[in-house]
Design an enzyme around this catalytic site. Structure first.
Site, mmCIF file in Angstrom:
data_model
loop_
_atom_site.group_PDB
_atom_site.id
_atom_site.type_symbol
_atom_site.label_atom_id
_atom_site.label_comp_id
_atom_site.label_asym_id
_atom_site.label_seq_id
_atom_site.Cartn_x
_atom_site.Cartn_y
_atom_site.Cartn_z
ATOM 1 N N MET A 38 -3.870 4.235 0.638
ATOM 2 C CA MET A 38 -4.371 4.723 1.922
ATOM 3 C C MET A 38 -5.569 5.646 1.740
ATOM 4 O O MET A 38 -6.392 5.769 2.636
ATOM 5 C CB MET A 38 -3.265 5.435 2.695
ATOM 6 C CG MET A 38 -2.214 4.518 3.284
ATOM 7 S SD MET A 38 -2.880 3.288 4.445
ATOM 8 C CE MET A 38 -3.528 4.335 5.756
ATOM 9 N N ILE B 150 0.838 -1.200 0.000
ATOM 10 C CA ILE B 150 0.000 0.000 0.000
ATOM 11 C C ILE B 150 0.875 1.253 0.000
ATOM 12 O O ILE B 150 1.975 1.269 0.552
ATOM 13 C CB ILE B 150 -0.964 -0.017 1.229
ATOM 14 C CG1 ILE B 150 -2.137 0.917 1.041
ATOM 15 C CG2 ILE B 150 -0.209 0.244 2.527
ATOM 16 C CD1 ILE B 150 -3.272 0.689 2.038
ATOM 17 N N CYS B 151 0.367 2.303 -0.681
ATOM 18 C CA CYS B 151 0.998 3.623 -0.630
ATOM 19 C C CYS B 151 -0.133 4.643 -0.498
ATOM 20 O O CYS B 151 -1.160 4.333 0.102
ATOM 21 C CB CYS B 151 1.888 3.868 -1.852
ATOM 22 S SG CYS B 151 1.004 3.929 -3.419
ATOM 23 N N ARG B 152 0.004 5.828 -1.039
ATOM 24 C CA ARG B 152 -1.055 6.838 -0.887
ATOM 25 C C ARG B 152 -2.215 6.579 -1.844
ATOM 26 O O ARG B 152 -3.359 6.541 -1.432
ATOM 27 C CB ARG B 152 -0.491 8.240 -1.102
ATOM 28 C CG ARG B 152 -1.537 9.322 -0.882
ATOM 29 C CD ARG B 152 -0.905 10.705 -0.891
ATOM 30 N NE ARG B 152 -1.921 11.708 -0.669
ATOM 31 C CZ ARG B 152 -2.540 12.359 -1.639
ATOM 32 N NH1 ARG B 152 -2.253 12.098 -2.902
ATOM 33 N NH2 ARG B 152 -3.442 13.270 -1.350
#
Length: 108
Positions: free
Chosen positions: A87, A59-61
């Site tokens: 996120m 996961i990232c932004r």
């Protein structure tokens, strides 16, 4: 590109292994409790921190960095899945978050 497996935040179980590849300041503002934090650029040097026998949900932004990390991990023999929407999607789904800075968790 079709080799990349995607997963949505709603498909993730409570015991899912999550790798957060965002920068330190993003992690500190808000992250998934229990996630492993390795910023994307540090991933090759810290690969030994990952369990090769566990599916890794990256996961990232918003999904760009996690897509790159997922591609690289799969090329290196890991079973990795890109968390679609990152996120931002996690926050929108009202999934629990914690902050390392003691403030109300948020996504930067």
């Amino acid at each position: 590109m079709s080799d990349i497996m995607n997963v949505t935040v709603t498909d993730l179980g409570e015991d899912a292994a999550i790798l957060d590849v965002r920068e330190d300041y993003e992690w500190e503002a808000g992250h998934v409790e229990g996630a492993l934090h390795i910023p994307l650029e540090q991933l090759p040097a810290r690969l030994e921190e990952l369990d090769p026998d566990v599916d890794i949900n990256v996961i990232c932004r918003t999904g760009g960095r996690s897509f790159r990390a997922t591609t690289w991990l799969n090329q290196n023999g890991y079973s990795a899945f890109n968390v679609v929407g990152g996120m931002g999607a996690w926050f929108e789904a009202d999934k629990p978050m914690v902050a390392a800075n003691g403030e109300t968790p948020r996504v930067l």
